[in-house]
Design a protein around this motif. Structure first.
Motif, PDB file in Angstrom:
ATOM      1  N   GLU A  10      18.449 -37.327  23.237  1.00  0.00           N
ATOM      2  CA  GLU A  10      19.572 -37.902  22.488  1.00  0.00           C
ATOM      3  C   GLU A  10      20.741 -38.259  23.391  1.00  0.00           C
ATOM      4  O   GLU A  10      21.590 -39.063  23.026  1.00  0.00           O
ATOM      5  CB  GLU A  10      20.078 -36.926  21.412  1.00  0.00           C
ATOM      6  N   GLU A  11      20.796 -37.656  24.567  1.00  0.00           N
ATOM      7  CA  GLU A  11      21.918 -37.898  25.482  1.00  0.00           C
ATOM      8  C   GLU A  11      21.646 -39.033  26.467  1.00  0.00           C
ATOM      9  O   GLU A  11      22.422 -39.268  27.378  1.00  0.00           O
ATOM     10  CB  GLU A  11      22.278 -36.621  26.249  1.00  0.00           C
ATOM     11  N   CYS A  12      20.519 -39.731  26.291  1.00  0.00           N
ATOM     12  CA  CYS A  12      20.183 -40.868  27.151  1.00  0.00           C
ATOM     13  C   CYS A  12      20.932 -42.104  26.664  1.00  0.00           C
ATOM     14  O   CYS A  12      21.075 -42.316  25.464  1.00  0.00           O
ATOM     15  CB  CYS A  12      18.687 -41.158  27.111  1.00  0.00           C
ATOM     16  N   SER A  13      21.369 -42.907  27.619  1.00  0.00           N
ATOM     17  CA  SER A  13      22.092 -44.125  27.271  1.00  0.00           C
ATOM     18  C   SER A  13      21.706 -45.246  28.232  1.00  0.00           C
ATOM     19  O   SER A  13      21.710 -45.044  29.444  1.00  0.00           O
ATOM     20  CB  SER A  13      23.595 -43.851  27.360  1.00  0.00           C
ATOM     21  N   SER A  14      21.356 -46.413  27.668  1.00  0.00           N
ATOM     22  CA  SER A  14      20.986 -47.558  28.486  1.00  0.00           C
ATOM     23  C   SER A  14      21.069 -48.817  27.640  1.00  0.00           C
ATOM     24  O   SER A  14      20.822 -48.780  26.430  1.00  0.00           O
ATOM     25  CB  SER A  14      19.560 -47.403  29.028  1.00  0.00           C
ATOM     26  N   SER A  15      21.385 -49.918  28.282  1.00  0.00           N
ATOM     27  CA  SER A  15      21.396 -51.197  27.562  1.00  0.00           C
ATOM     28  C   SER A  15      19.983 -51.780  27.485  1.00  0.00           C
ATOM     29  O   SER A  15      19.723 -52.679  26.700  1.00  0.00           O
ATOM     30  CB  SER A  15      22.341 -52.189  28.247  1.00  0.00           C
ATOM     31  N   ASN A  16      19.062 -51.240  28.291  1.00  0.00           N
ATOM     32  CA  ASN A  16      17.675 -51.697  28.285  1.00  0.00           C
ATOM     33  C   ASN A  16      16.877 -50.798  27.324  1.00  0.00           C
ATOM     34  O   ASN A  16      16.563 -49.656  27.639  1.00  0.00           O
ATOM     35  CB  ASN A  16      17.102 -51.624  29.695  1.00  0.00           C
ATOM     36  N   GLU A  17      16.553 -51.326  26.152  1.00  0.00           N
ATOM     37  CA  GLU A  17      15.899 -50.525  25.118  1.00  0.00           C
ATOM     38  C   GLU A  17      14.509 -50.046  25.516  1.00  0.00           C
ATOM     39  O   GLU A  17      14.090 -48.959  25.116  1.00  0.00           O
ATOM     40  CB  GLU A  17      15.814 -51.316  23.817  1.00  0.00           C
ATOM     41  N   ILE A  18      13.793 -50.826  26.288  1.00  0.00           N
ATOM     42  CA  ILE A  18      12.435 -50.443  26.700  1.00  0.00           C
ATOM     43  C   ILE A  18      12.492 -49.237  27.626  1.00  0.00           C
ATOM     44  O   ILE A  18      11.788 -48.239  27.422  1.00  0.00           O
ATOM     45  CB  ILE A  18      11.700 -51.630  27.361  1.00  0.00           C
ATOM     46  N   ILE A  19      13.362 -49.313  28.632  1.00  0.00           N
ATOM     47  CA  ILE A  19      13.512 -48.172  29.558  1.00  0.00           C
ATOM     48  C   ILE A  19      14.037 -46.959  28.803  1.00  0.00           C
ATOM     49  O   ILE A  19      13.552 -45.838  28.990  1.00  0.00           O
ATOM     50  CB  ILE A  19      14.440 -48.550  30.736  1.00  0.00           C
ATOM     51  N   LEU A  20      15.022 -47.172  27.922  1.00  0.00           N
ATOM     52  CA  LEU A  20      15.592 -46.074  27.140  1.00  0.00           C
ATOM     53  C   LEU A  20      14.505 -45.355  26.349  1.00  0.00           C
ATOM     54  O   LEU A  20      14.375 -44.134  26.409  1.00  0.00           O
ATOM     55  CB  LEU A  20      16.674 -46.607  26.190  1.00  0.00           C
ATOM     56  N   SER A  21      13.682 -46.110  25.646  1.00  0.00           N
ATOM     57  CA  SER A  21      12.620 -45.540  24.825  1.00  0.00           C
ATOM     58  C   SER A  21      11.611 -44.757  25.673  1.00  0.00           C
ATOM     59  O   SER A  21      11.207 -43.644  25.316  1.00  0.00           O
ATOM     60  CB  SER A  21      11.914 -46.659  24.063  1.00  0.00           C
ATOM     61  N   ARG A  22      11.224 -45.326  26.806  1.00  0.00           N
ATOM     62  CA  ARG A  22      10.222 -44.666  27.655  1.00  0.00           C
ATOM     63  C   ARG A  22      10.757 -43.382  28.267  1.00  0.00           C
ATOM     64  O   ARG A  22      10.062 -42.370  28.288  1.00  0.00           O
ATOM     65  CB  ARG A  22       9.744 -45.626  28.740  1.00  0.00           C
ATOM     66  N   VAL A  23      11.982 -43.423  28.780  1.00  0.00           N
ATOM     67  CA  VAL A  23      12.553 -42.222  29.404  1.00  0.00           C
ATOM     68  C   VAL A  23      12.805 -41.140  28.339  1.00  0.00           C
ATOM     69  O   VAL A  23      12.554 -39.963  28.575  1.00  0.00           O
ATOM     70  CB  VAL A  23      13.839 -42.558  30.204  1.00  0.00           C
ATOM     71  N   GLN A  24      13.258 -41.537  27.156  1.00  0.00           N
ATOM     72  CA  GLN A  24      13.443 -40.561  26.073  1.00  0.00           C
ATOM     73  C   GLN A  24      12.111 -39.890  25.737  1.00  0.00           C
ATOM     74  O   GLN A  24      12.058 -38.674  25.537  1.00  0.00           O
ATOM     75  CB  GLN A  24      14.021 -41.232  24.823  1.00  0.00           C
ATOM     76  N   GLY A  25      11.048 -40.668  25.688  1.00  0.00           N
ATOM     77  CA  GLY A  25       9.715 -40.116  25.417  1.00  0.00           C
ATOM     78  C   GLY A  25       9.286 -39.143  26.504  1.00  0.00           C
ATOM     79  O   GLY A  25       8.734 -38.079  26.211  1.00  0.00           O
ATOM     80  N   LEU A  26       9.541 -39.507  27.761  1.00  0.00           N
ATOM     81  CA  LEU A  26       9.195 -38.618  28.875  1.00  0.00           C
ATOM     82  C   LEU A  26       9.968 -37.299  28.797  1.00  0.00           C
ATOM     83  O   LEU A  26       9.391 -36.223  28.962  1.00  0.00           O
ATOM     84  CB  LEU A  26       9.503 -39.303  30.217  1.00  0.00           C
ATOM     85  N   ILE A  27      11.264 -37.401  28.537  1.00  0.00           N
ATOM     86  CA  ILE A  27      12.099 -36.191  28.464  1.00  0.00           C
ATOM     87  C   ILE A  27      11.683 -35.330  27.291  1.00  0.00           C
ATOM     88  O   ILE A  27      11.614 -34.108  27.397  1.00  0.00           O
ATOM     89  CB  ILE A  27      13.592 -36.557  28.394  1.00  0.00           C
ATOM     90  N   GLN A  28      11.341 -35.962  26.153  1.00  0.00           N
ATOM     91  CA  GLN A  28      10.879 -35.203  24.983  1.00  0.00           C
ATOM     92  C   GLN A  28       9.615 -34.430  25.321  1.00  0.00           C
ATOM     93  O   GLN A  28       9.497 -33.242  25.021  1.00  0.00           O
ATOM     94  CB  GLN A  28      10.636 -36.155  23.794  1.00  0.00           C
ATOM     95  N   GLY A  29       8.682 -35.089  25.981  1.00  0.00           N
ATOM     96  CA  GLY A  29       7.435 -34.420  26.402  1.00  0.00           C
ATOM     97  C   GLY A  29       7.709 -33.298  27.383  1.00  0.00           C
ATOM     98  O   GLY A  29       7.118 -32.213  27.283  1.00  0.00           O
ATOM     99  N   TYR A  30       8.614 -33.543  28.317  1.00  0.00           N
ATOM    100  CA  TYR A  30       8.987 -32.518  29.314  1.00  0.00           C
ATOM    101  C   TYR A  30       9.581 -31.293  28.607  1.00  0.00           C
ATOM    102  O   TYR A  30       9.209 -30.156  28.902  1.00  0.00           O
ATOM    103  CB  TYR A  30       9.997 -33.127  30.297  1.00  0.00           C
ATOM    104  N   LEU A  31      10.492 -31.523  27.658  1.00  0.00           N
ATOM    105  CA  LEU A  31      11.135 -30.402  26.957  1.00  0.00           C
ATOM    106  C   LEU A  31      10.144 -29.623  26.092  1.00  0.00           C
ATOM    107  O   LEU A  31      10.222 -28.406  25.986  1.00  0.00           O
ATOM    108  CB  LEU A  31      12.301 -30.910  26.098  1.00  0.00           C
ATOM    109  N   GLU A  32       9.191 -30.328  25.476  1.00  0.00           N
ATOM    110  CA  GLU A  32       8.181 -29.649  24.661  1.00  0.00           C
ATOM    111  C   GLU A  32       7.292 -28.760  25.526  1.00  0.00           C
ATOM    112  O   GLU A  32       6.889 -27.681  25.100  1.00  0.00           O
ATOM    113  CB  GLU A  32       7.344 -30.669  23.882  1.00  0.00           C
ATOM    114  N   LYS A  33       6.994 -29.192  26.760  1.00  0.00           N
ATOM    115  CA  LYS A  33       6.192 -28.364  27.663  1.00  0.00           C
ATOM    116  C   LYS A  33       6.968 -27.147  28.138  1.00  0.00           C
ATOM    117  O   LYS A  33       6.377 -26.108  28.416  1.00  0.00           O
ATOM    118  CB  LYS A  33       5.736 -29.183  28.869  1.00  0.00           C
ATOM    119  N   GLN A  34       8.285 -27.262  28.209  1.00  0.00           N
ATOM    120  CA  GLN A  34       9.133 -26.157  28.661  1.00  0.00           C
ATOM    121  C   GLN A  34       9.166 -25.017  27.654  1.00  0.00           C
ATOM    122  O   GLN A  34       9.339 -23.871  28.011  1.00  0.00           O
ATOM    123  CB  GLN A  34      10.589 -26.613  28.904  1.00  0.00           C
ATOM    124  N   GLU A  35       9.066 -25.353  26.360  1.00  0.00           N
ATOM    125  CA  GLU A  35       9.201 -24.341  25.304  1.00  0.00           C
ATOM    126  C   GLU A  35       7.995 -23.457  25.159  1.00  0.00           C
ATOM    127  O   GLU A  35       6.972 -23.591  25.597  1.00  0.00           O
ATOM    128  CB  GLU A  35       9.513 -25.003  23.966  1.00  0.00           C
TER     129      GLU A  35
END
Length: 167
Positions: free
Chosen positions: A142-167
């Protein structure tokens, strides 16, 4: 305009986090902990703690306030309780050490996955990915910010996956 309304915001700020008794027009009296005083209308926002952790919020309109009497100073625990009243349920407060650890762990993980990342800002609190996306504390999708929606979506997905593995 009454005496209360003529005061400055700095005067009103001295009442925040204190138990007060507000005398209002028509002999009404209100007691509670001052959350804030609206700087435009001089209205006082009071919180009263009820049984089973419920909170009652009252607003005494500035034009109705005749006198405000401080009954009790708030300790650190009370200040913490008052500051959490309007915080969302899921919002989690992180200590500066925890934020630093989260930032460093995410940065290391991104670098391990060959994603270029740098720190930016005056204290290096913001992560910058490939110069086109920023991640602010507490470093979640949720704290990601970018004017490029494609990069924003992909990095958010990566971070979400990373955080789920951490838990």
């Amino acid at each position: 305009m009454n005496d209360w309304q003529r005061r400055s915001p700095l005067d009103w700020e001295t009442y925040v986090n204190k138990m007060v008794k507000v005398a209002a027009i028509e002999k009404h009296e209100y007691e509670g902990w001052v959350l804030t005083v609206d700087p435009v209308s001089a209205s006082v926002v009071l919180a009263a703690f009820l049984e089973n952790e419920k909170v009652s919020i009252s607003v005494v309109l500035g034009h109705a306030v005749q006198e405000v009497q401080i009954l009790k100073e708030g300790d650190d625990e009370m200040k913490q309780r008052l500051s959490c009243i309007f915080a969302p349920e899921e919002s989690k407060a992180y200590s500066p050490e925890e934020l630093e650890k989260r930032k460093n762990n995410l940065k290391t993980w991104l670098e391990t996955n060959h994603i270029p990342v740098t720190e930016q800002g005056e204290s290096g609190r913001t992560l910058c990915v490939a110069g086109v996306l920023t991640i602010d504390p507490p470093y979640g999708p949720e704290e990601c910010s970018s004017s490029n929606e494609i990069i924003l979506s992909r990095v958010q997905g990566l971070i979400q996956g990373y955080l789920e593995k951490q838990e």
